[in-house]
Design a protein around this motif. Structure first.
Motif, PDB file in Angstrom:
ATOM      1  N   GLY A   1       0.807  -1.213   0.000  1.00 28.78           N
ATOM      2  CA  GLY A   1       0.000   0.000   0.000  1.00 28.78           C
ATOM      3  C   GLY A   1       0.840   1.262   0.000  1.00 28.78           C
ATOM      4  O   GLY A   1       0.541   2.225  -0.714  1.00 28.78           O
ATOM      5  N   PHE A   2       1.915   1.259   0.799  1.00 29.48           N
ATOM      6  CA  PHE A   2       2.783   2.435   0.880  1.00 29.48           C
ATOM      7  C   PHE A   2       3.482   2.686  -0.453  1.00 29.48           C
ATOM      8  O   PHE A   2       3.531   3.821  -0.939  1.00 29.48           O
ATOM      9  CB  PHE A   2       3.821   2.250   1.990  1.00 29.48           C
ATOM     10  CG  PHE A   2       4.765   3.412   2.139  1.00 29.48           C
ATOM     11  CD1 PHE A   2       4.352   4.572   2.770  1.00 29.48           C
ATOM     12  CD2 PHE A   2       6.058   3.344   1.629  1.00 29.48           C
ATOM     13  CE1 PHE A   2       5.221   5.658   2.898  1.00 29.48           C
ATOM     14  CE2 PHE A   2       6.928   4.418   1.755  1.00 29.48           C
ATOM     15  CZ  PHE A   2       6.503   5.576   2.391  1.00 29.48           C
ATOM     16  N   ILE A   3       4.023   1.620  -1.050  1.00 31.16           N
ATOM     17  CA  ILE A   3       4.682   1.768  -2.352  1.00 31.16           C
ATOM     18  C   ILE A   3       3.688   2.284  -3.388  1.00 31.16           C
ATOM     19  O   ILE A   3       3.987   3.205  -4.158  1.00 31.16           O
ATOM     20  CB  ILE A   3       5.288   0.427  -2.822  1.00 31.16           C
ATOM     21  CG1 ILE A   3       6.457   0.025  -1.925  1.00 31.16           C
ATOM     22  CG2 ILE A   3       5.758   0.529  -4.276  1.00 31.16           C
ATOM     23  CD1 ILE A   3       7.040  -1.347  -2.248  1.00 31.16           C
ATOM     24  N   GLY A   4       2.496   1.690  -3.402  1.00 29.28           N
ATOM     25  CA  GLY A   4       1.478   2.106  -4.361  1.00 29.28           C
ATOM     26  C   GLY A   4       1.113   3.576  -4.230  1.00 29.28           C
ATOM     27  O   GLY A   4       0.850   4.256  -5.230  1.00 29.28           O
ATOM     28  N   SER A   5       1.110   4.082  -2.998  1.00 29.85           N
ATOM     29  CA  SER A   5       0.748   5.487  -2.781  1.00 29.85           C
ATOM     30  C   SER A   5       1.862   6.446  -3.174  1.00 29.85           C
ATOM     31  O   SER A   5       1.611   7.619  -3.461  1.00 29.85           O
ATOM     32  CB  SER A   5       0.383   5.708  -1.307  1.00 29.85           C
ATOM     33  OG  SER A   5       1.537   5.619  -0.478  1.00 29.85           O
ATOM     34  N   MET A   6       3.101   5.958  -3.182  1.00 27.49           N
ATOM     35  CA  MET A   6       4.246   6.826  -3.437  1.00 27.49           C
ATOM     36  C   MET A   6       4.756   6.778  -4.881  1.00 27.49           C
ATOM     37  O   MET A   6       5.577   7.601  -5.272  1.00 27.49           O
ATOM     38  CB  MET A   6       5.406   6.447  -2.494  1.00 27.49           C
ATOM     39  CG  MET A   6       5.120   6.745  -1.035  1.00 27.49           C
ATOM     40  SD  MET A   6       4.919   8.528  -0.756  1.00 27.49           S
ATOM     41  CE  MET A   6       4.402   8.565   0.963  1.00 27.49           C
ATOM     42  N   LEU A   7       4.296   5.813  -5.664  1.00 29.53           N
ATOM     43  CA  LEU A   7       4.784   5.673  -7.036  1.00 29.53           C
ATOM     44  C   LEU A   7       4.481   6.912  -7.866  1.00 29.53           C
ATOM     45  O   LEU A   7       3.414   7.517  -7.743  1.00 29.53           O
ATOM     46  CB  LEU A   7       4.156   4.446  -7.701  1.00 29.53           C
ATOM     47  CG  LEU A   7       4.721   3.088  -7.287  1.00 29.53           C
ATOM     48  CD1 LEU A   7       3.888   1.967  -7.895  1.00 29.53           C
ATOM     49  CD2 LEU A   7       6.180   2.949  -7.704  1.00 29.53           C
ATOM     50  N   MET A   8       5.427   7.258  -8.734  1.00 28.23           N
ATOM     51  CA  MET A   8       5.268   8.435  -9.597  1.00 28.23           C
ATOM     52  C   MET A   8       5.465   8.039 -11.058  1.00 28.23           C
ATOM     53  O   MET A   8       6.435   7.359 -11.396  1.00 28.23           O
ATOM     54  CB  MET A   8       6.288   9.511  -9.209  1.00 28.23           C
ATOM     55  CG  MET A   8       6.050  10.120  -7.844  1.00 28.23           C
ATOM     56  SD  MET A   8       7.239  11.432  -7.449  1.00 28.23           S
ATOM     57  CE  MET A   8       8.672  10.453  -6.987  1.00 28.23           C
ATOM     58  N   PHE A   9       4.516   8.463 -11.898  1.00 22.37           N
ATOM     59  CA  PHE A   9       4.603   8.232 -13.337  1.00 22.37           C
ATOM     60  C   PHE A   9       4.356   9.565 -14.047  1.00 22.37           C
ATOM     61  O   PHE A   9       3.313  10.192 -13.844  1.00 22.37           O
ATOM     62  CB  PHE A   9       3.556   7.212 -13.799  1.00 22.37           C
ATOM     63  CG  PHE A   9       3.685   5.857 -13.150  1.00 22.37           C
ATOM     64  CD1 PHE A   9       4.888   5.177 -13.148  1.00 22.37           C
ATOM     65  CD2 PHE A   9       2.587   5.259 -12.540  1.00 22.37           C
ATOM     66  CE1 PHE A   9       5.008   3.928 -12.559  1.00 22.37           C
ATOM     67  CE2 PHE A   9       2.688   4.009 -11.950  1.00 22.37           C
ATOM     68  CZ  PHE A   9       3.908   3.338 -11.958  1.00 22.37           C
ATOM     69  N   THR A  10       5.290   9.976 -14.883  1.00 27.58           N
ATOM     70  CA  THR A  10       5.146  11.265 -15.569  1.00 27.58           C
ATOM     71  C   THR A  10       4.054  11.237 -16.634  1.00 27.58           C
ATOM     72  O   THR A  10       3.566  12.283 -17.055  1.00 27.58           O
ATOM     73  CB  THR A  10       6.473  11.656 -16.246  1.00 27.58           C
ATOM     74  OG1 THR A  10       6.887  10.594 -17.116  1.00 27.58           O
ATOM     75  CG2 THR A  10       7.560  11.896 -15.205  1.00 27.58           C
TER      76      THR A  10
END
Length: 345
Positions: free
Chosen positions: A193-202
């Motif tokens: 959940g934490f990784i999913g919330s922090m992922l960034m895609f331009t």
């Protein structure tokens, strides 16, 4: 075939439940100040997901899963027609959301005992529902009646398909090391959940790519349990996490890498959900609720405005957490396999 029809209808119902809740709160966005919408959104997540363990425990002790499905299907439909009353509509919708998740989730898992596939099949359509809720709410046309008609059709189908249905709850004896297993599983859920919330895609703010990302997440959740049942939880879960890490990091710039990474990353959802349900005996609804509560907690940093700037910290955090999650998953599955062997002796 009868079981397939049941789980299909429950999965479609899950899509609608999430669509209705997100549609409601996004429609209210047009009528209220941002501060109220932010407050409503917090309430929505706290009740719909944070309180699921309590709803689950009640359903477990009273064996009211089908009742939860029916009531949970009705309440969000009522809520979208009283959206003008603000927080009251949100509470009604979220209570229904929580009830449906618990009831539908446990029934789905019980249809195919000892299989992780039903968990993924039931949960996966939720991401489509969230996307459609946001999309439809942004249109000028009001879709309340369309949503209500489809929702009523699904409720009628549930009544027909589950008429005379008696839930045969098969469960294993709770082992002495269950606390350790539950904590480890929830750590994996929190990491995901934490990784999913922090992922960034331009590339994310593009409708076509948004649809493709939703499809990738859906497919990952849907097939994770199916593949795990066939090839093993360690093989599929750990493979999914390890392979997803470089793809998700490359996905910051390259959409194809991010999309494939999102698919592999979500393989673990059905596996961890099944494992926690399988290790809490008859308290399957409570187990289901613990995972959603953990996700709410994992998303808190993002909700509070905490983020990781792109660069070394971002890369290292994702990689470390993926490796840690993979190790924990290995330990959980090993403990579960050991417990299963002891039961057979």
């Amino acid at each position: 075939m009868n079981k397939i029809i049941k789980i299909t209808v429950l999965s479609i119902g899950h899509l609608l439940i999430d669509l209705e809740g997100i549609y409601l709160i996004n429609k209210q966005f047009n009528d209220y100040d941002f501060k109220y919408i932010a407050f409503f959104f917090i309430i929505y997540n706290v009740i719909a997901f944070g309180l699921q363990p309590f709803f689950g425990y009640f359903a477990d002790t009273k064996n009211k899963y089908l009742h939860f499905v029916i009531i949970g299907s009705i309440l969000p439909i009522v809520a979208i027609f009283i959206k003008d009353v603000g927080i009251v509509a949100i509470i009604i919708s979220t209570v229904g959301n929580a009830m449906y998740h618990i009831g539908g989730g446990v029934i789905s898992v019980n249809l195919y005992p000892n299989k992780a596939a039903p968990a993924g099949i039931f949960v996966a359509p939720g991401v489509i529902g969230v996307f459609l809720g946001i999309f439809l709410a942004s249109r000028a046309f009001s879709y309340e009646y369309v949503i209500a008609v489809i929702g009523i059709i699904v409720i009628v189908l549930i009544f027909i398909i589950f008429r005379g249905f008696e839930l045969k709850s098969e469960y294993k004896k709770i082992n002495q090391n269950f606390v350790k297993i539950i904590i480890l599983i929830l750590l994996i859920v929190a990491i995901r959940g934490f990784i999913g919330s922090m992922l960034m895609f331009t590339w994310k703010d593009n409708t076509v790519y948004d649809i493709l990302l939703v499809a990738a997440i859906f497919l990952g959740k849907f097939f994770g349990g199916i593949l795990g049942d066939k090839f093993g939880f360690k093989e599929v879960g750990i493979f999914g996490l390890i392979v997803s890490a470089p793809l998700l990091l490359l996905g910051y710039y390259w959409s194809i890498a991010g999309l494939i990474g999102a698919l592999f990353f979500n393989f673990t959802m059905a596996i961890t959900l099944f494992l926690i349900i399988d290790n809490l005996g008859k308290y399957k609804g409570f187990a289901f609720g613990l995972t959603t509560l953990t996700l709410v907690i994992a998303f808190l940093p993002k909700a509070l405005g905490i983020s990781i700037s792109f660069g070394f910290t971002y890369y290292s955090t994702i990689l470390i957490l993926v490796v840690l999650g993979s190790y924990i998953l290995y330990r959980v599955v090993s403990l579960d396999e050991k417990n299963n062997k002891l039961r057979e002796c």
